[in-house]
Design a protein around this motif. Structure first.
Motif, PDB file in Angstrom:
ATOM      1  N   LEU A 270       0.825  -1.215   0.000  1.00 53.43           N
ATOM      2  CA  LEU A 270       0.000   0.000   0.000  1.00 53.43           C
ATOM      3  C   LEU A 270       0.856   1.261   0.000  1.00 53.43           C
ATOM      4  O   LEU A 270       0.519   2.248  -0.647  1.00 53.43           O
ATOM      5  CB  LEU A 270      -0.930  -0.020   1.210  1.00 53.43           C
ATOM      6  N   ILE A 271       1.963   1.235   0.744  1.00 55.09           N
ATOM      7  CA  ILE A 271       2.858   2.396   0.740  1.00 55.09           C
ATOM      8  C   ILE A 271       3.451   2.612  -0.654  1.00 55.09           C
ATOM      9  O   ILE A 271       3.585   3.751  -1.125  1.00 55.09           O
ATOM     10  CB  ILE A 271       3.972   2.207   1.784  1.00 55.09           C
ATOM     11  N   ALA A 272       3.782   1.510  -1.328  1.00 51.00           N
ATOM     12  CA  ALA A 272       4.356   1.624  -2.672  1.00 51.00           C
ATOM     13  C   ALA A 272       3.342   2.217  -3.644  1.00 51.00           C
ATOM     14  O   ALA A 272       3.651   3.168  -4.381  1.00 51.00           O
ATOM     15  CB  ALA A 272       4.831   0.255  -3.151  1.00 51.00           C
ATOM     16  N   TYR A 273       2.129   1.673  -3.654  1.00 42.47           N
ATOM     17  CA  TYR A 273       1.115   2.178  -4.577  1.00 42.47           C
ATOM     18  C   TYR A 273       0.727   3.620  -4.241  1.00 42.47           C
ATOM     19  O   TYR A 273       0.424   4.415  -5.140  1.00 42.47           O
ATOM     20  CB  TYR A 273      -0.124   1.285  -4.554  1.00 42.47           C
ATOM     21  N   SER A 274       0.733   3.965  -2.977  1.00 41.66           N
ATOM     22  CA  SER A 274       0.422   5.336  -2.604  1.00 41.66           C
ATOM     23  C   SER A 274       1.561   6.291  -2.928  1.00 41.66           C
ATOM     24  O   SER A 274       1.325   7.472  -3.179  1.00 41.66           O
ATOM     25  CB  SER A 274       0.110   5.399  -1.098  1.00 41.66           C
ATOM     26  N   GLY A 275       2.791   5.803  -2.932  1.00 42.94           N
ATOM     27  CA  GLY A 275       3.931   6.670  -3.211  1.00 42.94           C
ATOM     28  C   GLY A 275       4.205   6.894  -4.674  1.00 42.94           C
ATOM     29  O   GLY A 275       4.996   7.786  -5.025  1.00 42.94           O
ATOM     30  N   TYR A 276       3.560   6.129  -5.552  1.00 42.78           N
ATOM     31  CA  TYR A 276       3.780   6.337  -6.983  1.00 42.78           C
ATOM     32  C   TYR A 276       3.221   7.669  -7.458  1.00 42.78           C
ATOM     33  O   TYR A 276       3.570   8.125  -8.557  1.00 42.78           O
ATOM     34  CB  TYR A 276       3.148   5.193  -7.782  1.00 42.78           C
ATOM     35  N   LYS A 277       2.372   8.296  -6.682  1.00 44.20           N
ATOM     36  CA  LYS A 277       1.798   9.578  -7.083  1.00 44.20           C
ATOM     37  C   LYS A 277       2.861  10.676  -7.161  1.00 44.20           C
ATOM     38  O   LYS A 277       2.676  11.673  -7.865  1.00 44.20           O
ATOM     39  CB  LYS A 277       0.696   9.997  -6.115  1.00 44.20           C
TER      40      LYS A 277
ATOM     41  N   LEU B 171      -1.465  18.070 -14.981  1.00 38.46           N
ATOM     42  CA  LEU B 171      -2.262  17.512 -13.889  1.00 38.46           C
ATOM     43  C   LEU B 171      -3.307  16.539 -14.409  1.00 38.46           C
ATOM     44  O   LEU B 171      -3.511  15.457 -13.831  1.00 38.46           O
ATOM     45  CB  LEU B 171      -2.925  18.652 -13.109  1.00 38.46           C
ATOM     46  N   ALA B 172      -3.972  16.912 -15.504  1.00 39.69           N
ATOM     47  CA  ALA B 172      -4.975  16.015 -16.076  1.00 39.69           C
ATOM     48  C   ALA B 172      -4.339  14.730 -16.590  1.00 39.69           C
ATOM     49  O   ALA B 172      -4.864  13.623 -16.372  1.00 39.69           O
ATOM     50  CB  ALA B 172      -5.721  16.733 -17.202  1.00 39.69           C
ATOM     51  N   TRP B 173      -3.201  14.845 -17.266  1.00 41.23           N
ATOM     52  CA  TRP B 173      -2.551  13.648 -17.811  1.00 41.23           C
ATOM     53  C   TRP B 173      -2.055  12.723 -16.706  1.00 41.23           C
ATOM     54  O   TRP B 173      -2.308  11.513 -16.738  1.00 41.23           O
ATOM     55  CB  TRP B 173      -1.392  14.054 -18.715  1.00 41.23           C
ATOM     56  N   SER B 174      -1.339  13.278 -15.749  1.00 38.95           N
ATOM     57  CA  SER B 174      -0.780  12.443 -14.681  1.00 38.95           C
ATOM     58  C   SER B 174      -1.878  11.846 -13.809  1.00 38.95           C
ATOM     59  O   SER B 174      -1.749  10.706 -13.340  1.00 38.95           O
ATOM     60  CB  SER B 174       0.191  13.260 -13.828  1.00 38.95           C
ATOM     61  N   SER B 175      -2.982  12.558 -13.608  1.00 40.44           N
ATOM     62  CA  SER B 175      -4.088  12.034 -12.802  1.00 40.44           C
ATOM     63  C   SER B 175      -4.760  10.857 -13.495  1.00 40.44           C
ATOM     64  O   SER B 175      -5.010   9.820 -12.869  1.00 40.44           O
ATOM     65  CB  SER B 175      -5.101  13.138 -12.517  1.00 40.44           C
ATOM     66  N   CYS B 176      -5.027  11.011 -14.783  1.00 40.29           N
ATOM     67  CA  CYS B 176      -5.664   9.907 -15.521  1.00 40.29           C
ATOM     68  C   CYS B 176      -4.737   8.697 -15.600  1.00 40.29           C
ATOM     69  O   CYS B 176      -5.187   7.548 -15.442  1.00 40.29           O
ATOM     70  CB  CYS B 176      -6.045  10.378 -16.921  1.00 40.29           C
ATOM     71  N   ALA B 177      -3.464   8.941 -15.836  1.00 44.85           N
ATOM     72  CA  ALA B 177      -2.519   7.826 -15.922  1.00 44.85           C
ATOM     73  C   ALA B 177      -2.399   7.105 -14.580  1.00 44.85           C
ATOM     74  O   ALA B 177      -2.373   5.865 -14.529  1.00 44.85           O
ATOM     75  CB  ALA B 177      -1.152   8.346 -16.374  1.00 44.85           C
ATOM     76  N   LEU B 178      -2.350   7.872 -13.485  1.00 41.42           N
ATOM     77  CA  LEU B 178      -2.219   7.241 -12.175  1.00 41.42           C
ATOM     78  C   LEU B 178      -3.488   6.474 -11.793  1.00 41.42           C
ATOM     79  O   LEU B 178      -3.406   5.385 -11.213  1.00 41.42           O
ATOM     80  CB  LEU B 178      -1.911   8.306 -11.119  1.00 41.42           C
ATOM     81  N   MET B 179      -4.658   7.019 -12.110  1.00 44.86           N
ATOM     82  CA  MET B 179      -5.906   6.309 -11.802  1.00 44.86           C
ATOM     83  C   MET B 179      -5.985   5.005 -12.584  1.00 44.86           C
ATOM     84  O   MET B 179      -6.378   3.968 -12.035  1.00 44.86           O
ATOM     85  CB  MET B 179      -7.105   7.199 -12.118  1.00 44.86           C
TER      86      MET B 179
ATOM     87  N   VAL C 105      -6.054   1.299 -10.683  1.00 42.40           N
ATOM     88  CA  VAL C 105      -7.167   0.378 -10.896  1.00 42.40           C
ATOM     89  C   VAL C 105      -6.676  -0.953 -11.449  1.00 42.40           C
ATOM     90  O   VAL C 105      -7.060  -2.024 -10.951  1.00 42.40           O
ATOM     91  CB  VAL C 105      -8.212   1.012 -11.831  1.00 42.40           C
ATOM     92  N   ARG C 106      -5.809  -0.912 -12.442  1.00 41.81           N
ATOM     93  CA  ARG C 106      -5.327  -2.160 -13.023  1.00 41.81           C
ATOM     94  C   ARG C 106      -4.429  -2.931 -12.051  1.00 41.81           C
ATOM     95  O   ARG C 106      -4.460  -4.164 -12.032  1.00 41.81           O
ATOM     96  CB  ARG C 106      -4.558  -1.866 -14.324  1.00 41.81           C
ATOM     97  N   SER C 107      -3.653  -2.239 -11.228  1.00 37.40           N
ATOM     98  CA  SER C 107      -2.760  -2.934 -10.295  1.00 37.40           C
ATOM     99  C   SER C 107      -3.530  -3.525  -9.119  1.00 37.40           C
ATOM    100  O   SER C 107      -3.331  -4.696  -8.752  1.00 37.40           O
ATOM    101  CB  SER C 107      -1.685  -1.972  -9.789  1.00 37.40           C
ATOM    102  N   LEU C 108      -4.412  -2.726  -8.497  1.00 37.68           N
ATOM    103  CA  LEU C 108      -5.178  -3.234  -7.357  1.00 37.68           C
ATOM    104  C   LEU C 108      -6.232  -4.241  -7.786  1.00 37.68           C
ATOM    105  O   LEU C 108      -6.655  -5.073  -6.973  1.00 37.68           O
ATOM    106  CB  LEU C 108      -5.848  -2.070  -6.619  1.00 37.68           C
TER     107      LEU C 108
ATOM    108  N   ALA D 242      -8.296   5.016  -6.416  1.00 35.38           N
ATOM    109  CA  ALA D 242      -7.812   5.648  -7.640  1.00 35.38           C
ATOM    110  C   ALA D 242      -8.313   7.086  -7.771  1.00 35.38           C
ATOM    111  O   ALA D 242      -7.560   7.985  -8.157  1.00 35.38           O
ATOM    112  CB  ALA D 242      -8.249   4.824  -8.855  1.00 35.38           C
ATOM    113  N   VAL D 243      -9.574   7.328  -7.415  1.00 37.97           N
ATOM    114  CA  VAL D 243     -10.149   8.667  -7.551  1.00 37.97           C
ATOM    115  C   VAL D 243      -9.526   9.635  -6.550  1.00 37.97           C
ATOM    116  O   VAL D 243      -9.425  10.845  -6.805  1.00 37.97           O
ATOM    117  CB  VAL D 243     -11.684   8.600  -7.391  1.00 37.97           C
ATOM    118  N   PHE D 244      -9.076   9.131  -5.429  1.00 36.15           N
ATOM    119  CA  PHE D 244      -8.514   9.983  -4.387  1.00 36.15           C
ATOM    120  C   PHE D 244      -7.134  10.533  -4.774  1.00 36.15           C
ATOM    121  O   PHE D 244      -6.696  11.548  -4.219  1.00 36.15           O
ATOM    122  CB  PHE D 244      -8.408   9.179  -3.092  1.00 36.15           C
ATOM    123  N   GLN D 245      -6.442   9.891  -5.716  1.00 40.74           N
ATOM    124  CA  GLN D 245      -5.090  10.310  -6.079  1.00 40.74           C
ATOM    125  C   GLN D 245      -5.041  11.710  -6.704  1.00 40.74           C
ATOM    126  O   GLN D 245      -4.189  12.527  -6.311  1.00 40.74           O
ATOM    127  CB  GLN D 245      -4.460   9.279  -7.027  1.00 40.74           C
TER     128      GLN D 245
END
Length: 302
Positions: A209-216, A239-247, A251-254, A286-289
């Motif tokens: 969880l720390i790893a997935y949360s730190g990728y932001k 911001l829009a690009w990085s947010s969509c990519a991170l979400m 989603v795919r990882s979790l 994912a939405v919280f990122q």
């Protein structure tokens, strides 16, 4: 009858310092050989007591000293074992090493997946004998190297942005670093609490969880750089690009960690809402990122 009177034997006097059993020839002058040359004489004995300063007390020959040293060594070993045991209760050193087992090839591939996750096809984490492969062997495995380096880079970049705007101070930079760290801790705690309350059984550990949360932080660095180079317009596009990519990445990882952990027994005996709860947790994470990314980067770009 006459008895022969025996005379008492006279005791020999103790040997004096001048009388020795053997002659000491070590300090004698070198003898001459038949050819008229001097042959050097070597003292094969060890150094005399006068050279050693006299024979002092031997500490290691004292049984009390040896017992005290052995007791002190045993206490030190017991203390070391207790410290290692207490550390192992909260953190496994071997497990922590697993999350830092990366190489340059893995880091480059992972950064490409974080910024362009739409081209990645295989998201399954590979195992070997029920043990997940290390990050250098599997690009889908979570790691802590990239989040750690990204967090440090974000703090340095924030200091540079504040310096450009003439708002830099150690207190402001410390507040920025502590705020970013607190948000990660809150996010991980909320995630753990949600999994516990909803009785969701998965193979996600706290380090995962720390790893997935730190990728932001990778997206945050990209967003701040674009804001500094291209102004507010570049900031919002990044911001829009990085947010969509991170979400998409979250989603795919979790999805491979939480949703496939549903067992047939829980589907028969459990409630039908459990799969929905698992999906809600994945989507909410994912939405919280993007909210956190905007909160931590908007004050750095003006």
């Amino acid at each position: 009858m006459k008895y022969q009177q025996t005379k008492p034997r006279a005791r020999a006097a103790p040997p004096t310092a001048d009388s020795v059993l053997f002659d000491d020839t070590s300090s004698a002058a070198p003898a001459m050989n038949s050819q008229g040359y001097y042959t050097p004489g070597y003292n094969m004995a060890g150094p005399s007591n006068n050279m050693q300063g006299g024979a002092g007390p031997d500490l290691f020959a004292d049984p009390m000293a040896n017992a005290a040293m052995m007791y002190g060594s045993s206490l030190a070993n017991q203390g070391k074992d207790m410290v290692n045991k207490e550390i192992s209760r909260f953190m496994s050193v071997n497990k922590l090493k697993y999350f830092f087992a990366v190489d340059t090839r893995y880091v480059l591939k992972k950064l490409m997946i974080l910024m362009f996750p739409y081209t990645h096809q295989d998201w399954e984490v590979r195992y070997h004998r029920d043990t997940p492969l290390t990050p250098r062997q599997d690009v889908n495995a979570p790691d802590l190297y990239i989040p750690t380096m990204a967090f440090i880079t974000y703090i340095l970049l924030a200091g540079m942005a504040l310096g450009i705007q003439k708002r830099f101070s150690p207190e402001v930079l410390g507040l920025c670093a502590s705020t970013a760290l607190v948000w990660v801790i809150i996010e991980v705690l909320v995630m753990l609490l949600s999994l516990y309350l909803l009785t969701v059984h998965s193979d996600l550990s706290t380090f995962d969880l720390i790893a997935y949360s730190g990728y932001k932080y990778v997206g945050m660095i990209f967003t701040v750089l674009c804001g500094l180079l291209f102004g507010s317009d570049g900031y919002y596009v990044a911001l829009a690009w990085s947010s969509c990519a991170l979400m998409f990445f979250i989603v795919r990882s979790l999805k491979m960690k939480i949703l496939p952990s549903l067992s047939p027994d829980s589907m028969v005996t459990g409630s039908s809402a459990k799969p929905q709860f698992r999906l809600y947790i994945t989507v909410a994470t994912a939405v919280f990122q993007p909210i956190i990314i905007y909160w931590l980067t908007s004050h750095l770009v003006r």
